[in-house]
Design a protein around this motif. Sequence first.
Motif, short mmCIF file in Angstrom:
data_model
loop_
_atom_site.label_atom_id
_atom_site.label_comp_id
_atom_site.label_asym_id
_atom_site.label_seq_id
_atom_site.Cartn_x
_atom_site.Cartn_y
_atom_site.Cartn_z
N ARG A 134 4.02 5.12 14.11
CA ARG A 134 5.30 5.59 13.97
C ARG A 134 5.58 7.15 14.61
O ARG A 134 6.50 6.96 15.31
CB ARG A 134 5.67 5.47 12.58
N ARG A 183 11.01 -6.35 4.81
CA ARG A 183 11.41 -4.88 4.52
C ARG A 183 12.06 -4.16 5.81
O ARG A 183 12.59 -4.46 6.74
CB ARG A 183 9.98 -4.06 6.31
N GLY A 224 -3.99 2.93 4.51
CA GLY A 224 -4.06 2.09 6.38
C GLY A 224 -5.74 3.00 6.70
O GLY A 224 -5.61 2.48 8.80
N THR A 278 -1.48 6.12 8.01
CA THR A 278 -1.93 6.36 9.05
C THR A 278 -0.99 5.46 10.31
O THR A 278 -0.39 6.29 11.49
CB THR A 278 -3.75 6.00 9.48
N VAL A 332 -4.25 0.34 17.34
CA VAL A 332 -4.90 1.43 17.65
C VAL A 332 -6.32 1.71 17.62
O VAL A 332 -7.62 1.21 16.97
CB VAL A 332 -4.26 1.50 17.32
N LYS A 337 -1.72 -5.43 17.22
CA LYS A 337 -3.04 -4.70 17.34
C LYS A 337 -3.18 -3.75 16.71
O LYS A 337 -2.33 -2.64 15.89
CB LYS A 337 -3.28 -4.53 19.13
N GLN A 369 -14.25 3.03 11.48
CA GLN A 369 -13.79 4.16 10.59
C GLN A 369 -14.10 4.49 9.51
O GLN A 369 -14.35 5.85 9.41
CB GLN A 369 -12.44 3.67 10.77
N ARG A 419 -1.17 -9.76 12.77
CA ARG A 419 -1.48 -8.56 11.74
C ARG A 419 -2.22 -9.40 10.66
O ARG A 419 -3.53 -8.52 10.50
CB ARG A 419 -0.41 -7.66 11.51
N LYS A 434 0.44 -0.87 0.34
CA LYS A 434 -0.27 0.14 -0.01
C LYS A 434 0.46 1.53 0.26
O LYS A 434 1.03 2.55 -0.56
CB LYS A 434 -0.60 -0.52 1.14
N ARG A 490 -10.17 1.00 8.90
CA ARG A 490 -9.30 -0.45 8.63
C ARG A 490 -10.38 -0.85 9.73
O ARG A 490 -10.48 -2.33 10.24
CB ARG A 490 -7.67 0.00 9.97
N1 LIG Z 1 -6.42 2.72 11.02
C1 LIG Z 1 -5.55 2.19 11.97
N2 LIG Z 1 -6.71 1.62 13.01
C2 LIG Z 1 -6.31 1.61 14.07
N3 LIG Z 1 -4.47 1.10 14.32
C3 LIG Z 1 -3.69 1.44 12.35
C4 LIG Z 1 -4.54 2.15 11.89
N4 LIG Z 1 -3.68 2.19 11.52
C5 LIG Z 1 -2.48 1.91 11.75
N5 LIG Z 1 -2.80 1.34 12.93
C6 LIG Z 1 -1.58 0.97 13.63
O1 LIG Z 1 -0.42 1.43 13.46
C7 LIG Z 1 -0.01 -0.28 12.47
C8 LIG Z 1 1.09 0.28 11.65
O2 LIG Z 1 0.24 0.32 10.26
P1 LIG Z 1 0.70 -0.30 9.51
O3 LIG Z 1 2.05 0.86 8.87
O4 LIG Z 1 -0.52 0.60 7.83
O5 LIG Z 1 1.19 -1.70 8.87
P2 LIG Z 1 0.26 -3.00 8.15
O6 LIG Z 1 2.08 -3.09 7.36
O7 LIG Z 1 0.34 -3.70 9.39
O8 LIG Z 1 -0.76 -2.47 6.92
C9 LIG Z 1 -1.18 -0.97 12.85
O9 LIG Z 1 -0.40 -2.27 13.17
C10 LIG Z 1 -1.96 -0.80 14.37
O10 LIG Z 1 -1.47 -1.21 15.45
#
Ligand SMILES: Nc1ncnc2c1ncn2[C@@H]1O[C@H](COP(=O)(O)OP(=O)(O)O)[C@@H](O)[C@H]1O
Length: 288
Positions: A91, A179, A142, A86, A114, A112, A149, A234, A68, A145
Amino acid sequence: MSAMSRAIRACAATASRRNLSVAAASPKEASAAAAAALVAGRRGGSWDRGEDGSRVQWVFLGCPGVGKGTYAGRLSRMLGVPHIATGDLVRDALASQGPLSKQLAEIVNHGKLVSDEIIINLLSKRLEEGEENGELGFILDGFPRTIRQAEILEGVTDIDLVINLKLREEALLAKCIGRRKCSQCGGNFNVASIDIEGENGGPRMYMPPLLPPAECESKLITRADDTEEVVKERLRVYHDLCEPVEEFYRARGKLLEFNLPGGIPESWPKLLQALNIEDPDNKRSAAA
Ligand SMILES: Nc1ncnc2c1ncn2[C@@H]1O[C@H](COP(=O)(O)OP(=O)(O)O)[C@@H](O)[C@H]1O
């Protein structure tokens, strides 16, 4: 007023200041054809910012590791709209050492999600900052999710298109674990070499590693949540909580499914084609 309603208000206020309208009536039927027609009919096939002020308001969905960030980032640079991930907002908050940081680390490092409250707060803040800087449009990566939302977003903006990236499950885990990021220049790389037999006589899938240049090699870092155990969690969370979001947009005729055929060189031109965007590389070679 609860934190959630404050966040919704902030989100709604941002949206109305940005002159976004509440989602127009959309076709009820789930249909890839509807999404394809949406793409084809849009501004005569162009997704550039229109003179009428219309702009790109897209969402990228897809499992962890699907790419993505890569494709949303490329499109954002091409179309001149911000790429808002997001995961990056989370981060940044984690790295800030603020009061939220410890709470977030507990959640994120266990794979998990957020809470909706926290994520909407982070996103609202980011949209407001963008507005102050004159940003128009966005490519969300992201978010949303969860169904909640998605409902909140649908209530305050008119999302044009939702691109659902898909990749074979066997490749996802390897891609996440492979990665790497350069701690100095911020470049994203992947050390995984993926080579999977075709399914039911289908084509073999080959995704070569995306190796860093020599100057980045000693500075590579791995995300704390990219361990095998956390990635598996995840992926489980994605199937449970995020997959229904695909259905949410499918039912509104906004979902464009895109099966990644392989690595970036193979997939990027096909994605542009699916989006009815002219490939600038082809334009350049035609002009030469
Ligand atoms: N829209 C969201 N709702 C809840 N938690 C989120 C959301 N976006 C990101 N996160 C949190 O940030 C972490 C990393 O997200 P992301 O970089 O998008 O990871 P991924 O590689 O799993 O798609 C997720 O595992 C989650 O804990």
